[in-house]
Design a protein around this motif. Sequence first.
Motif, mmCIF file in Angstrom:
data_model
loop_
_atom_site.group_PDB
_atom_site.id
_atom_site.type_symbol
_atom_site.label_atom_id
_atom_site.label_comp_id
_atom_site.label_asym_id
_atom_site.label_seq_id
_atom_site.Cartn_x
_atom_site.Cartn_y
_atom_site.Cartn_z
ATOM 1 N N GLN A 54 5.348 18.439 4.166
ATOM 2 C CA GLN A 54 5.506 17.099 4.741
ATOM 3 C C GLN A 54 5.424 17.111 6.265
ATOM 4 O OE1 GLN A 54 7.692 13.959 2.970
ATOM 5 N NE2 GLN A 54 9.030 13.773 4.727
ATOM 6 N N GLY A 58 2.786 14.649 6.577
ATOM 7 C CA GLY A 58 3.481 13.364 6.542
ATOM 8 C C GLY A 58 3.971 12.954 5.170
ATOM 9 N N TRP A 59 3.511 13.625 4.137
ATOM 10 C CA TRP A 59 3.983 13.291 2.791
ATOM 11 C C TRP A 59 3.763 14.464 1.859
ATOM 12 C CZ3 TRP A 59 0.525 11.424 -1.457
ATOM 13 C CH2 TRP A 59 -0.839 11.683 -1.195
ATOM 14 N N SER A 61 1.873 15.287 -1.374
ATOM 15 C CA SER A 61 0.908 14.796 -2.357
ATOM 16 C C SER A 61 1.099 15.551 -3.669
ATOM 17 C CB SER A 61 -0.517 15.008 -1.860
ATOM 18 O OG SER A 61 -0.847 16.387 -1.950
ATOM 19 N N ALA A 90 8.316 11.731 1.105
ATOM 20 C CA ALA A 90 7.487 10.574 0.775
ATOM 21 C C ALA A 90 6.446 10.971 -0.264
ATOM 22 C CB ALA A 90 6.798 10.071 2.031
ATOM 23 N N GLU A 92 3.755 8.874 -0.802
ATOM 24 C CA GLU A 92 2.536 8.141 -0.443
ATOM 25 C C GLU A 92 2.120 8.597 0.958
ATOM 26 O OE1 GLU A 92 1.089 5.920 -2.399
ATOM 27 O OE2 GLU A 92 2.623 5.983 -3.963
ATOM 28 N N PRO A 93 0.809 8.556 1.225
ATOM 29 C CA PRO A 93 0.367 8.920 2.580
ATOM 30 C C PRO A 93 0.993 7.978 3.611
ATOM 31 C CG PRO A 93 -1.508 8.627 1.090
ATOM 32 C CD PRO A 93 -0.306 8.169 0.355
ATOM 33 N N ARG A 94 1.273 8.513 4.780
ATOM 34 C CA ARG A 94 1.881 7.677 5.828
ATOM 35 C C ARG A 94 1.188 7.913 7.157
ATOM 36 N NH1 ARG A 94 8.258 8.909 5.511
ATOM 37 N NH2 ARG A 94 7.557 11.059 5.665
ATOM 38 N N ASP A 95 1.507 7.048 8.113
ATOM 39 C CA ASP A 95 1.017 7.265 9.472
ATOM 40 C C ASP A 95 1.572 8.587 9.998
ATOM 41 O OD1 ASP A 95 -0.222 4.885 9.343
ATOM 42 O OD2 ASP A 95 1.346 3.763 10.395
ATOM 43 N N VAL A 98 6.412 8.233 12.115
ATOM 44 C CA VAL A 98 7.295 7.411 11.292
ATOM 45 C C VAL A 98 8.612 7.222 12.031
ATOM 46 C CG1 VAL A 98 8.680 7.397 9.193
ATOM 47 C CG2 VAL A 98 6.275 8.021 9.071
ATOM 48 N N HIS A 100 12.492 6.071 11.644
ATOM 49 C CA HIS A 100 13.610 5.766 10.753
ATOM 50 C C HIS A 100 14.674 5.065 11.585
ATOM 51 C CE1 HIS A 100 11.994 8.777 7.891
ATOM 52 N NE2 HIS A 100 11.706 9.451 8.991
ATOM 53 N N ILE A 119 11.457 2.312 8.722
ATOM 54 C CA ILE A 119 12.181 2.661 7.497
ATOM 55 C C ILE A 119 13.674 2.578 7.784
ATOM 56 C CG2 ILE A 119 12.577 4.467 5.782
ATOM 57 C CD1 ILE A 119 9.880 5.661 6.559
#
Lengths: 538, 289
Positions: A54, A58-59, A61, A90, A92-95, A98, A100, A119
């Motif tokens: 991650q 970023g996530w 998969s 996460a 799902e793919p994200r920017d 992020v 928080h 978030i």
Amino acid sequence: MDIRTTGGPATDVEMAAVDGLLGDPEPVDHRVAYGGRAVRSLRHLLLPVLHAIQDRTGWVSRGALEYACRRLSIPPAEAYGVVSFYARFAHEPRDAKVVHVCDDIVCSLAGANAVEGAIRVPCLGLCDRAPASLVERFGADYQAVQMPETPPHVVAGVQLLRRVGVVDPESIESYRAHGGFAGLQRAREIGREAVIAMVSEAKLLGRGGAAFPTGRKWESVAKAQAQPHYLVCNADESEPGTFKDRVLMENDPFAVVEAMAIAAFATGCERGYIYVRDEYPLARRRIGKAISQSRELLGVELEVRRGAGAYICGEETALFNSIEGKRGEPRNKPPFPVEVGLFGKPTLVNNVETLLNVLDIVNGDFGDTRIFCVSGRVSRPGVYEVPMGTPLRSLLEIAGAGDIQAVLLGGAAGSFLTADQIDVALSFEGTRAIGATLGSGAVIVFDETADMKEVLLRIARFFRDESCGQCVPCRVGTKRQEEILERMFTERDGDRSADVMLLSDIAQAMRDASICGLGQTAANAIASGLTQLKVLNG
Amino acid sequence: MAEAVFVGLPKRFVSLSIDGREVEVLEGSTILDACRRLEVDTPTLCQLDNLTPVNVCRVCVVEVEGARVLVPACSRRVEAGMKVRTDSERVRHSRRLVLELLGSSVDMSLCSAQVRGWMERYGAVPERFGVGAATVAQPVKVDNELYVRDYSRCILCYKCVEACGVDAQNTFAIGVAGRGFDAHISTEFDTPLPDSACVYCGNCIGVCPTGALMFKSEHDMRGAGTWDEGRQSVTETVCPYCGVGCMLELHVQDNSIVKVTSPLDHSVTSGHLCVKGRFGFEFVQRRKG
């Protein structure tokens, strides 16, 4: 085990992230079976691997998770259970960036609800700088920054906090110049038994919330037959309104490391882990640096483990499961950790503040103090170290509290006090006498402008979010508690006494029949709020 | 010469009191074992004799003198001199609330008569949380020809996960995912069963206490309104496929096999079967058209 994967291949970047941690995979030879005990024994690396994936992308998969499963010989269904348990991962793919934003009790008071497009997360442990946020930038040079970055917090104390702001937290020389590692040397001179005897004689009680006699724990682990013994420092400080361990780890990391070495020495631990919550990147970095700079001195292998967004992992047995690479579900006790703990072996678990007290005990300058985290409607929020038994009123005065509607003592698992109860002495006995608890040392102050209904609803939501879901009383009870509270506060009419009765029925079952402390205390603050605060009069 | 092997000390009897009655059980037994010895009916949902206790449903809790909170009878080992109460106000309260909390969130209509009896005994009224109480209601998952998964009936007792895992099958096709009220049984990424590691042994069906996991034959017949246990007979036989000797119970309605089980206490199966024994009966009823 036949691992079946159908999610498609992992990308090169994802595989590199996993291999970077586990080493390159062996060349594929279809005549040789891969797996077995040697590979399965790496299960405890699942969370570090998930973080590596991650941080880079970023996530997590599906392809990446299944690649990790193949490398570690973990069934994908089980790994999915783990990845979906922790709030930080996460799916799902994200920017690449992020944000928080904390919308917990203290940050809400400071207006965090106004922030859009981020978030929302529970307490980030930055209540002295509220409203707080955590910014993550994923990629090859992963960064996590706690905001606001410049700490305006107050650190007031002369015992446990004396080195904070005085020593350079990244320099072992600076720590040595302030008496560092004298305690460890002294411990080795006087021997294990003498160290344990000193801890017992000091009558130190655990500072993590349960107030268990530390000496008794140490004796039990030292005497335990099974080998090896493990040490765990619980730095998963997640109780809303609590940030003392963060301040200690960020500013005096060598002391934490030295105290761990003393504990490991006294109880015969071969290996030690410090489990730091994911939301404390700076503390994690500094502790890691302190360990690597002092490795030769320690006499025990210490390792930093990173949480992944789960309040429940502050519960000691959930924490073991998390280190072992599993869902952070608490275990049933008995057996207790001193007999069957991490990896099924005798384990000593102590909170950061508890261990720092041990350092002072061994150095012969133990003062029975307690660190409180004062936040909310005060002019000088911060950490305050006061002698055990100090009246709450004096603490509030130093921190600059004005008119007080209520004080939440002990965080979400604690209880509300009203203005006429603030003469209570801040000691285990003093708080117990009025049905409260010191808990984690969180002191959240509310003035007359605070909407206490919102606060109670936030607490109910917190427990609903953070329940691990394992046992029925807590899993469904925290959900019902939130529903009923919402109904009581929004509907104008209706029979409130029936709802109050329902809440009290649920509370009793959660207290009596839940597996762990989370469920057992999930109704405390709400019950005390409903009786102490004027929330049902209109 | 072979070295001497330590086989452990012989087990001793431990005596304790349950509701004021003395009882002796072998050390290592659970409070539930002791309760059963005295024929004290103890509700259980997540416990099954052929699975490791997970003590998550908390319906079997009892009061042990000196303990701060109630303890799960299914997994707490007996200790000499233990004083246990199984019918105190606290115990009754927690058992009632557990049944109410489950009943208010899960469709328990296919639970056994025994479970309904416990709900009656403890005066459980799941409706009292109001009409707005959240449930786990969701569509039935029908993704293969052999069995269906109706998770609106799932009380999350972990039994299917245990049977799929180390307690029986070692297939690990399902696990618990999510957390809190959203925790649920799932394959990886909620993949349909045919794409998962499932080998269709059906041992998860065999341990499910609520009808959430069900033979597709039973599910279809229930849907068509033709399922009638009153008209079913059970024929015991031995599985014809291999030499292991698994005992089968063929549930037959209208001269057709509608489901297959195996007794939990059978020395060969402990209630568990493989895909052939569980589902390989179609050929028996393939009649010449």
